[in-house]
Design a protein around this motif. Structure first.
Motif, PDB file in Angstrom:
ATOM      1  N   MET A   1      46.590  41.725  52.020  1.00  0.00           N
ATOM      2  CA  MET A   1      46.322  41.495  50.625  1.00  0.00           C
ATOM      3  C   MET A   1      47.659  41.316  49.904  1.00  0.00           C
ATOM      4  SD  MET A   1      44.587  43.917  47.722  1.00  0.00           S
ATOM      5  CE  MET A   1      43.058  44.058  48.558  1.00  0.00           C
ATOM      6  N   TRP A   2      47.753  40.284  49.087  1.00  0.00           N
ATOM      7  CA  TRP A   2      48.959  40.016  48.314  1.00  0.00           C
ATOM      8  C   TRP A   2      48.809  40.589  46.925  1.00  0.00           C
ATOM      9  CZ3 TRP A   2      53.471  37.932  49.846  1.00  0.00           C
ATOM     10  CH2 TRP A   2      53.493  37.346  51.085  1.00  0.00           C
ATOM     11  N   LEU A   3      49.883  41.116  46.407  1.00  0.00           N
ATOM     12  CA  LEU A   3      49.909  41.665  45.064  1.00  0.00           C
ATOM     13  C   LEU A   3      51.046  40.974  44.326  1.00  0.00           C
ATOM     14  CD1 LEU A   3      48.621  43.966  43.395  1.00  0.00           C
ATOM     15  CD2 LEU A   3      50.428  45.428  44.240  1.00  0.00           C
ATOM     16  N   PHE A   4      50.781  40.441  43.145  1.00  0.00           N
ATOM     17  CA  PHE A   4      51.770  39.657  42.431  1.00  0.00           C
ATOM     18  C   PHE A   4      51.593  39.896  40.946  1.00  0.00           C
ATOM     19  CE2 PHE A   4      54.844  36.443  43.355  1.00  0.00           C
ATOM     20  CZ  PHE A   4      54.965  35.668  42.221  1.00  0.00           C
ATOM     21  N   SER A   5      52.661  39.921  40.201  1.00  0.00           N
ATOM     22  CA  SER A   5      52.572  40.109  38.753  1.00  0.00           C
ATOM     23  C   SER A   5      53.200  38.922  38.049  1.00  0.00           C
ATOM     24  CB  SER A   5      53.282  41.395  38.351  1.00  0.00           C
ATOM     25  OG  SER A   5      53.119  41.647  36.992  1.00  0.00           O
ATOM     26  N   VAL A   6      52.500  38.368  37.063  1.00  0.00           N
ATOM     27  CA  VAL A   6      52.954  37.208  36.300  1.00  0.00           C
ATOM     28  C   VAL A   6      52.975  37.613  34.833  1.00  0.00           C
ATOM     29  CG1 VAL A   6      52.407  34.827  35.684  1.00  0.00           C
ATOM     30  CG2 VAL A   6      51.800  35.674  37.938  1.00  0.00           C
ATOM     31  N   TYR A   7      53.952  37.128  34.094  1.00  0.00           N
ATOM     32  CA  TYR A   7      54.003  37.439  32.666  1.00  0.00           C
ATOM     33  C   TYR A   7      53.550  36.248  31.849  1.00  0.00           C
ATOM     34  CZ  TYR A   7      56.234  41.805  33.646  1.00  0.00           C
ATOM     35  OH  TYR A   7      56.476  43.074  34.102  1.00  0.00           O
ATOM     36  N   VAL A   8      52.743  36.532  30.836  1.00  0.00           N
ATOM     37  CA  VAL A   8      52.252  35.516  29.928  1.00  0.00           C
ATOM     38  C   VAL A   8      53.139  35.558  28.697  1.00  0.00           C
ATOM     39  CG1 VAL A   8      50.270  34.768  28.564  1.00  0.00           C
ATOM     40  CG2 VAL A   8      49.906  35.861  30.766  1.00  0.00           C
ATOM     41  N   ASP A  19      43.526  37.901  49.103  1.00  0.00           N
ATOM     42  CA  ASP A  19      43.754  37.925  50.552  1.00  0.00           C
ATOM     43  C   ASP A  19      44.999  37.127  50.917  1.00  0.00           C
ATOM     44  OD1 ASP A  19      41.474  39.447  50.862  1.00  0.00           O
ATOM     45  OD2 ASP A  19      40.195  37.735  51.345  1.00  0.00           O
ATOM     46  N   SER A  20      45.265  36.030  50.176  1.00  0.00           N
ATOM     47  CA  SER A  20      46.474  35.245  50.432  1.00  0.00           C
ATOM     48  C   SER A  20      47.001  34.652  49.139  1.00  0.00           C
ATOM     49  CB  SER A  20      46.197  34.133  51.453  1.00  0.00           C
ATOM     50  OG  SER A  20      45.316  33.179  50.913  1.00  0.00           O
ATOM     51  N   LEU A  21      48.271  34.297  49.150  1.00  0.00           N
ATOM     52  CA  LEU A  21      48.947  33.767  47.981  1.00  0.00           C
ATOM     53  C   LEU A  21      49.892  32.655  48.400  1.00  0.00           C
ATOM     54  CD1 LEU A  21      50.186  35.004  44.876  1.00  0.00           C
ATOM     55  CD2 LEU A  21      52.093  34.911  46.453  1.00  0.00           C
ATOM     56  N   THR A  22      49.898  31.573  47.637  1.00  0.00           N
ATOM     57  CA  THR A  22      50.862  30.492  47.828  1.00  0.00           C
ATOM     58  C   THR A  22      51.584  30.303  46.501  1.00  0.00           C
ATOM     59  OG1 THR A  22      49.369  29.381  49.378  1.00  0.00           O
ATOM     60  CG2 THR A  22      51.166  28.076  48.460  1.00  0.00           C
ATOM     61  N   TYR A  23      52.916  30.337  46.545  1.00  0.00           N
ATOM     62  CA  TYR A  23      53.712  30.157  45.333  1.00  0.00           C
ATOM     63  C   TYR A  23      54.477  28.847  45.441  1.00  0.00           C
ATOM     64  CZ  TYR A  23      57.480  30.703  41.966  1.00  0.00           C
ATOM     65  OH  TYR A  23      58.362  30.500  40.943  1.00  0.00           O
ATOM     66  N   GLY A  32      40.791  34.045  48.246  1.00  0.00           N
ATOM     67  CA  GLY A  32      40.045  35.104  48.910  1.00  0.00           C
ATOM     68  C   GLY A  32      40.025  36.411  48.145  1.00  0.00           C
ATOM     69  N   ASN A  33      38.850  36.816  47.682  1.00  0.00           N
ATOM     70  CA  ASN A  33      38.680  38.096  46.988  1.00  0.00           C
ATOM     71  C   ASN A  33      39.709  38.296  45.883  1.00  0.00           C
ATOM     72  OD1 ASN A  33      36.493  39.108  48.706  1.00  0.00           O
ATOM     73  ND2 ASN A  33      38.085  39.097  50.282  1.00  0.00           N
ATOM     74  N   VAL A  34      39.845  37.298  45.033  1.00  0.00           N
ATOM     75  CA  VAL A  34      40.866  37.327  43.986  1.00  0.00           C
ATOM     76  C   VAL A  34      40.443  38.260  42.857  1.00  0.00           C
ATOM     77  CG1 VAL A  34      42.189  35.941  42.340  1.00  0.00           C
ATOM     78  CG2 VAL A  34      41.483  34.942  44.529  1.00  0.00           C
ATOM     79  N   LYS A  35      41.412  39.039  42.377  1.00  0.00           N
ATOM     80  CA  LYS A  35      41.198  39.912  41.219  1.00  0.00           C
ATOM     81  C   LYS A  35      42.452  39.843  40.360  1.00  0.00           C
ATOM     82  CE  LYS A  35      40.370  44.716  39.893  1.00  0.00           C
ATOM     83  NZ  LYS A  35      40.242  46.089  40.413  1.00  0.00           N
ATOM     84  N   LEU A  36      42.285  39.368  39.119  1.00  0.00           N
ATOM     85  CA  LEU A  36      43.394  39.315  38.169  1.00  0.00           C
ATOM     86  C   LEU A  36      43.064  40.247  37.010  1.00  0.00           C
ATOM     87  CD1 LEU A  36      44.128  35.481  37.947  1.00  0.00           C
ATOM     88  CD2 LEU A  36      45.205  37.171  39.413  1.00  0.00           C
ATOM     89  N   THR A  37      44.022  41.061  36.629  1.00  0.00           N
ATOM     90  CA  THR A  37      43.838  41.999  35.526  1.00  0.00           C
ATOM     91  C   THR A  37      44.890  41.721  34.467  1.00  0.00           C
ATOM     92  OG1 THR A  37      43.058  43.654  37.107  1.00  0.00           O
ATOM     93  CG2 THR A  37      43.663  44.440  34.920  1.00  0.00           C
ATOM     94  N   LYS A  38      44.431  41.533  33.215  1.00  0.00           N
ATOM     95  CA  LYS A  38      45.325  41.317  32.075  1.00  0.00           C
ATOM     96  C   LYS A  38      44.791  42.181  30.941  1.00  0.00           C
ATOM     97  CE  LYS A  38      46.861  37.813  28.804  1.00  0.00           C
ATOM     98  NZ  LYS A  38      45.997  37.619  27.652  1.00  0.00           N
ATOM     99  N   GLY A  39      45.528  43.232  30.580  1.00  0.00           N
ATOM    100  CA  GLY A  39      45.030  44.161  29.569  1.00  0.00           C
ATOM    101  C   GLY A  39      43.767  44.823  30.079  1.00  0.00           C
ATOM    102  N   ASN A  40      42.695  44.775  29.270  1.00  0.00           N
ATOM    103  CA  ASN A  40      41.429  45.362  29.730  1.00  0.00           C
ATOM    104  C   ASN A  40      40.470  44.296  30.264  1.00  0.00           C
ATOM    105  OD1 ASN A  40      40.728  44.200  27.301  1.00  0.00           O
ATOM    106  ND2 ASN A  40      39.504  45.913  26.583  1.00  0.00           N
TER     107      ASN A  40
END
Length: 144
Positions: A1-8, A19-23, A32-40
């Motif tokens: 599982m990949w974990l990545f943080s992006v700033y807006v 499950d995977s990440l391409t940058y 795969g099973n993507v979950k993005l959290t921004k604030g609430n």
């Protein structure tokens, strides 16, 4: 599982899991099973692409496959979604549905303007469908 943080730009960070990440230089692709959290707010989907501006800040996202967005009591579902971070507009496509407690709207396409707290629902092959429950003690209109 990949974990990545992006700033807006001018906003909160986005925490991404998949499950995977391409940058690439102008985008991040979560698969795969993507979950993005921004604030609430939490977005889940099969695949999400975040497009970056020249300063590597997120400008918009596209999600597809089992799209679900939850923020507070609101839940949104669709086959595909687009989120413009700068204008705070979410577009839902295909089997679009937004629920708020017992209330809901269903359509082929729903556009939600978060800053204005307003939405537009459109359907091509079927009619827009809504359900609204008036809460006890809530007054509708001007009763003079």
């Amino acid at each position: 599982m990949w974990l990545f943080s992006v700033y807006v730009a001018f906003s909160q960070p986005i925490l991404g899991e998949a499950d995977s990440l391409t940058y690439e230089k102008d985008k991040i692709v979560y698969t795969g099973n993507v979950k993005l959290t921004k604030g609430n707010g939490v977005l889940t989907a099969d695949r999400v692409i975040i497009y970056l501006d020249e300063n590597k800040k997120a400008k918009r996202a596209e999600a597809e496959g089992h799209v679900k967005y939850i923020e507070g009591s609101r839940r949104a579902f669709a086959d595909k979604a687009e989120y413009d971070f700068q204008s705070d507009v979410i577009k839902l496509y295909g089997n679009a549905k937004v629920e708020d407690n017992k209330n809901f709207v269903e359509a082929d396409e729903i556009v939600y303007y978060k800053r204005e707290d307003r939405a537009i629902a459109l359907s091509k092959g079927k009619r827009v469908r809504t359900f609204y429950v008036e809460e006890k003690g809530e007054k509708v209109g001007n009763n003079k």
